[in-house]
Design a protein around this motif. Structure first.
Motif, PDB file in Angstrom:
ATOM      1  N   GLY A  35       0.820  -1.214   0.000  1.00 17.28           N
ATOM      2  CA  GLY A  35       0.000   0.000   0.000  1.00 17.28           C
ATOM      3  C   GLY A  35       0.838   1.241   0.000  1.00 17.28           C
ATOM      4  O   GLY A  35       0.555   2.201  -0.727  1.00 17.28           O
ATOM      5  N   SER A  36       1.903   1.247   0.852  1.00 16.34           N
ATOM      6  CA  SER A  36       2.764   2.428   0.883  1.00 16.34           C
ATOM      7  C   SER A  36       3.498   2.609  -0.439  1.00 16.34           C
ATOM      8  O   SER A  36       3.679   3.734  -0.918  1.00 16.34           O
ATOM      9  N   ALA A  37       3.935   1.499  -1.047  1.00 12.74           N
ATOM     10  CA  ALA A  37       4.608   1.605  -2.338  1.00 12.74           C
ATOM     11  C   ALA A  37       3.664   2.148  -3.400  1.00 12.74           C
ATOM     12  O   ALA A  37       4.034   2.975  -4.232  1.00 12.74           O
ATOM     13  N   GLY A  38       2.395   1.668  -3.346  1.00 19.11           N
ATOM     14  CA  GLY A  38       1.421   2.194  -4.298  1.00 19.11           C
ATOM     15  C   GLY A  38       1.176   3.665  -4.114  1.00 19.11           C
ATOM     16  O   GLY A  38       1.082   4.438  -5.065  1.00 19.11           O
ATOM     17  N   LYS A  39       1.083   4.070  -2.819  1.00 20.62           N
ATOM     18  CA  LYS A  39       0.855   5.489  -2.566  1.00 20.62           C
ATOM     19  C   LYS A  39       2.044   6.331  -3.015  1.00 20.62           C
ATOM     20  O   LYS A  39       1.864   7.404  -3.574  1.00 20.62           O
ATOM     21  N   SER A  40       3.272   5.835  -2.742  1.00 23.97           N
ATOM     22  CA  SER A  40       4.440   6.600  -3.160  1.00 23.97           C
ATOM     23  C   SER A  40       4.511   6.684  -4.680  1.00 23.97           C
ATOM     24  O   SER A  40       4.880   7.711  -5.241  1.00 23.97           O
ATOM     25  N   GLY A  41       4.143   5.585  -5.361  1.00 23.72           N
ATOM     26  CA  GLY A  41       4.135   5.637  -6.818  1.00 23.72           C
ATOM     27  C   GLY A  41       3.130   6.635  -7.337  1.00 23.72           C
ATOM     28  O   GLY A  41       3.385   7.398  -8.269  1.00 23.72           O
ATOM     29  N   GLU A  42       1.904   6.635  -6.689  1.00 17.28           N
ATOM     30  CA  GLU A  42       0.912   7.617  -7.103  1.00 17.28           C
ATOM     31  C   GLU A  42       1.399   9.025  -6.837  1.00 17.28           C
ATOM     32  O   GLU A  42       1.177   9.950  -7.621  1.00 17.28           O
ATOM     33  N   GLY A  43       2.092   9.216  -5.684  1.00 15.64           N
ATOM     34  CA  GLY A  43       2.597  10.546  -5.349  1.00 15.64           C
ATOM     35  C   GLY A  43       3.640  11.014  -6.331  1.00 15.64           C
ATOM     36  O   GLY A  43       3.644  12.176  -6.756  1.00 15.64           O
ATOM     37  N   GLN A  44       4.537  10.077  -6.749  1.00 15.03           N
ATOM     38  CA  GLN A  44       5.566  10.456  -7.713  1.00 15.03           C
ATOM     39  C   GLN A  44       4.944  10.824  -9.052  1.00 15.03           C
ATOM     40  O   GLN A  44       5.330  11.808  -9.682  1.00 15.03           O
ATOM     41  N   SER A  45       3.949  10.021  -9.490  1.00 17.60           N
ATOM     42  CA  SER A  45       3.316  10.355 -10.759  1.00 17.60           C
ATOM     43  C   SER A  45       2.567  11.676 -10.659  1.00 17.60           C
ATOM     44  O   SER A  45       2.566  12.484 -11.589  1.00 17.60           O
ATOM     45  N   THR A  46       1.945  11.927  -9.484  1.00 15.62           N
ATOM     46  CA  THR A  46       1.242  13.198  -9.302  1.00 15.62           C
ATOM     47  C   THR A  46       2.214  14.354  -9.335  1.00 15.62           C
ATOM     48  O   THR A  46       1.947  15.392  -9.938  1.00 15.62           O
ATOM     49  N   ARG A  47       3.386  14.183  -8.681  1.00 13.56           N
ATOM     50  CA  ARG A  47       4.369  15.245  -8.686  1.00 13.56           C
ATOM     51  C   ARG A  47       4.896  15.502 -10.095  1.00 13.56           C
ATOM     52  O   ARG A  47       5.122  16.637 -10.487  1.00 13.56           O
ATOM     53  N   ARG A  48       5.094  14.423 -10.852  1.00 14.77           N
ATOM     54  CA  ARG A  48       5.573  14.625 -12.208  1.00 14.77           C
ATOM     55  C   ARG A  48       4.549  15.387 -13.048  1.00 14.77           C
ATOM     56  O   ARG A  48       4.879  16.299 -13.777  1.00 14.77           O
ATOM     57  N   VAL A  49       3.285  14.996 -12.936  1.00 15.31           N
ATOM     58  CA  VAL A  49       2.243  15.675 -13.695  1.00 15.31           C
ATOM     59  C   VAL A  49       2.123  17.129 -13.272  1.00 15.31           C
ATOM     60  O   VAL A  49       2.025  18.036 -14.076  1.00 15.31           O
ATOM     61  N   SER A  50       2.146  17.375 -11.939  1.00 15.23           N
ATOM     62  CA  SER A  50       2.022  18.747 -11.465  1.00 15.23           C
ATOM     63  C   SER A  50       3.216  19.590 -11.893  1.00 15.23           C
ATOM     64  O   SER A  50       3.065  20.778 -12.171  1.00 15.23           O
ATOM     65  N   GLY A  51       4.422  18.976 -11.946  1.00 16.23           N
ATOM     66  CA  GLY A  51       5.584  19.716 -12.402  1.00 16.23           C
ATOM     67  C   GLY A  51       5.447  20.149 -13.847  1.00 16.23           C
ATOM     68  O   GLY A  51       5.709  21.302 -14.193  1.00 16.23           O
ATOM     69  N   PHE A  52       4.998  19.230 -14.715  1.00 20.36           N
ATOM     70  CA  PHE A  52       4.807  19.583 -16.116  1.00 20.36           C
ATOM     71  C   PHE A  52       3.676  20.584 -16.273  1.00 20.36           C
ATOM     72  O   PHE A  52       3.766  21.532 -17.067  1.00 20.36           O
ATOM     73  N   THR A  53       2.598  20.375 -15.505  1.00 19.40           N
ATOM     74  CA  THR A  53       1.476  21.306 -15.573  1.00 19.40           C
ATOM     75  C   THR A  53       1.892  22.686 -15.098  1.00 19.40           C
ATOM     76  O   THR A  53       1.494  23.704 -15.676  1.00 19.40           O
ATOM     77  N   GLY A  54       2.715  22.745 -14.031  1.00 20.66           N
ATOM     78  CA  GLY A  54       3.179  24.032 -13.544  1.00 20.66           C
ATOM     79  C   GLY A  54       4.037  24.753 -14.561  1.00 20.66           C
ATOM     80  O   GLY A  54       3.911  25.975 -14.742  1.00 20.66           O
ATOM     81  N   LEU A  55       4.920  24.018 -15.262  1.00 21.49           N
ATOM     82  CA  LEU A  55       5.763  24.636 -16.281  1.00 21.49           C
ATOM     83  C   LEU A  55       4.922  25.166 -17.436  1.00 21.49           C
ATOM     84  O   LEU A  55       5.132  26.292 -17.911  1.00 21.49           O
ATOM     85  N   SER A  56       3.948  24.387 -17.887  1.00 16.93           N
ATOM     86  CA  SER A  56       3.104  24.846 -18.993  1.00 16.93           C
ATOM     87  C   SER A  56       2.240  26.031 -18.579  1.00 16.93           C
ATOM     88  O   SER A  56       2.035  26.961 -19.375  1.00 16.93           O
ATOM     89  N   ALA A  57       1.763  26.016 -17.331  1.00 11.92           N
ATOM     90  CA  ALA A  57       0.957  27.144 -16.862  1.00 11.92           C
ATOM     91  C   ALA A  57       1.792  28.422 -16.780  1.00 11.92           C
ATOM     92  O   ALA A  57       1.352  29.500 -17.203  1.00 11.92           O
ATOM     93  N   LEU A  58       3.016  28.315 -16.243  1.00 17.75           N
ATOM     94  CA  LEU A  58       3.896  29.479 -16.179  1.00 17.75           C
ATOM     95  C   LEU A  58       4.299  29.945 -17.579  1.00 17.75           C
ATOM     96  O   LEU A  58       4.402  31.156 -17.828  1.00 17.75           O
ATOM     97  N   PHE A  59       4.504  29.011 -18.487  1.00 19.50           N
ATOM     98  CA  PHE A  59       4.843  29.374 -19.860  1.00 19.50           C
ATOM     99  C   PHE A  59       3.710  30.167 -20.513  1.00 19.50           C
ATOM    100  O   PHE A  59       3.946  31.214 -21.137  1.00 19.50           O
ATOM    101  N   ARG A  60       2.484  29.687 -20.344  1.00 24.27           N
ATOM    102  CA  ARG A  60       1.338  30.393 -20.925  1.00 24.27           C
ATOM    103  C   ARG A  60       1.143  31.763 -20.279  1.00 24.27           C
ATOM    104  O   ARG A  60       0.813  32.741 -20.956  1.00 24.27           O
ATOM    105  N   LYS A  61       1.363  31.834 -18.969  1.00 26.56           N
ATOM    106  CA  LYS A  61       1.219  33.116 -18.273  1.00 26.56           C
ATOM    107  C   LYS A  61       2.251  34.124 -18.763  1.00 26.56           C
ATOM    108  O   LYS A  61       1.923  35.287 -19.057  1.00 26.56           O
ATOM    109  N   GLU A  62       3.519  33.694 -18.855  1.00 28.40           N
ATOM    110  CA  GLU A  62       4.572  34.591 -19.312  1.00 28.40           C
ATOM    111  C   GLU A  62       4.354  34.997 -20.770  1.00 28.40           C
ATOM    112  O   GLU A  62       4.583  36.158 -21.138  1.00 28.40           O
ATOM    113  N   MET A  63       3.904  34.074 -21.594  1.00 31.81           N
ATOM    114  CA  MET A  63       3.619  34.411 -22.990  1.00 31.81           C
ATOM    115  C   MET A  63       2.521  35.459 -23.081  1.00 31.81           C
ATOM    116  O   MET A  63       2.626  36.439 -23.846  1.00 31.81           O
ATOM    117  N   ALA A  64       1.461  35.274 -22.301  1.00 29.84           N
ATOM    118  CA  ALA A  64       0.360  36.245 -22.326  1.00 29.84           C
ATOM    119  C   ALA A  64       0.818  37.610 -21.821  1.00 29.84           C
ATOM    120  O   ALA A  64       0.467  38.648 -22.395  1.00 29.84           O
TER     121      ALA A  64
END
Length: 355
Positions: A29-58
């Protein structure tokens, strides 16, 4: 007694098996949660970069600064095209359409010279307050507090600035070429169009270096005025005074003011002077794009009289011109990476606190 002992052993075995099963399920269970957390962090990192990119472009595209830069570069570019068109009738080159980018009028520099001198202003204006303005307005600590990677902030700013530079350069370059077609009636050949495209790519890389340099001093300096003054001073030094300094150093190392010096030091003097000038991104870019836009340029290094004996005067193909200038492109990309890498390391090591 035997039955009691067997029952105790059985219950102990069941408890141990239950503990083992519980531990394994808990680990899973802990391994599953850590895996979900890592995937969530990866997605949020990419989402954060794209959001900042769009904001700076605008922010960049809607700012008055972008409009002023576009008008400035556009006005100077079309003025240079007007001067080139007035001198086009005297040209004997087989690449007349490229003459629109390289020819200069009576008192108006060429489009290529304007971009080499004024192009860095675009990068400097987009990056001189990229970080310290956020710090002065107390918005940088809010950005860092968001669930995004910290390096997404500076990477997003650099990518957005580079994209804006590419939009400006390609828009002005293509629009100027379209005006040349409408006014002169000349149509570019396939090779001429490819040479102009390569020229615009070199220009984007060249101005992106100045953007990275401006972001570096915006990270190091606490005030926008300080970073702006430093970047403008470097721009003036590399554009004007670097060639004078290279001439002084080469003359001191290999003097040619005597007959002996002219006989034995002349090639060494010009070679050292050329290599010192190539430290400047302004000279590196100017030499590269003049080779790309002028197919008659056959060498970028010092050429002796003995090497000219038996040489056939002809034009180089685009591939041969690229073989001459690919080290220039690599050098400009390396300078850009070093400048941005220093700003990245400096930003990641800074302590950001609310004032």
């Amino acid at each position: 007694m035997k039955k009691t002992t067997k029952n105790a052993e059985g219950s102990a075995g069941k408890r141990s098996s239950l503990f083992r099963n519980g531990g394994s399920s808990g680990d899973a269970g802990s391994a599953g949660k850590s895996g979900e957390g890592q995937s969530t962090r990866r997605v949020s990192g990419f989402t954060g970069l794209s959001a900042l990119f769009r904001k700076e472009m605008a922010d960049q595209l809607r700012s008055r600064r972008f409009l002023i830069l576009l008008i400035l570069i556009g006005a100077t570019s079309f003025a240079s095209f007007y001067g080139a068109i007035s001198e086009l009738s005297e040209s004997t080159s087989d690449y007349l359409f490229l003459e629109l980018y390289t020819s200069s009028g009576s008192s108006i520099p060429s489009f290529m010279s304007f971009i080499a001198l004024l192009g860095p202003i675009v990068g400097l204006a987009l990056g001189f307050d990229a970080i310290n303005s956020e710090r002065q307005s107390n918005t940088l600590n809010r950005l860092v507090a968001q669930p995004i990677y910290r390096d997404s902030i500076i990477i997003g700013k650099f990518l957005a600035g580079t994209t804006v530079i590419a939009i400006v350069i390609f828009t002005i370059g293509i629009a100027a070429g379209a005006v040349g077609v409408l006014v002169t009636g000349l149509t570019p050949t396939g090779e001429e169009a490819l040479r102009i495209f390569v020229f615009l790519i070199f220009t984007v890389v060249y101005i992106a270096f100045w953007l990275a340099l401006a972001i570096l001093f915006s990270t190091v300096c606490r005030h926008s005025a300080t970073s702006a003054l430093i970047t403008i001073a470097l721009w003036i030094f590399f554009s004007i005074f670097m060639s004078l300094l290279a001439q002084i150093i080469a003359g001191a190392v290999y003097p040619i003011n005597t007959y002996y010096g002219q006989m034995f030091n002349q090639v060494k003097y010009y070679t050292l002077k050329l290599n010192l000038n190539r430290i400047s991104p302004y000279y590196l870019y100017s030499e590269a794009v003049s080779t790309i836009l002028n197919p008659s340029v056959r060498a970028v290094n010092v050429v002796t009289t003995s090497q000219l004996v038996g040489a056939i005067s002809s034009y180089l193909s685009l591939g041969q011109s690229l073989l001459l200038v690919w080290p220039h492109l690599v050098g400009m990309i390396a300078e850009m990476i070093v400048a941005f890498g220093c700003s990245y390391i400096g930003f990641m090591r800074q302590e950001i606190r609310a004032n």
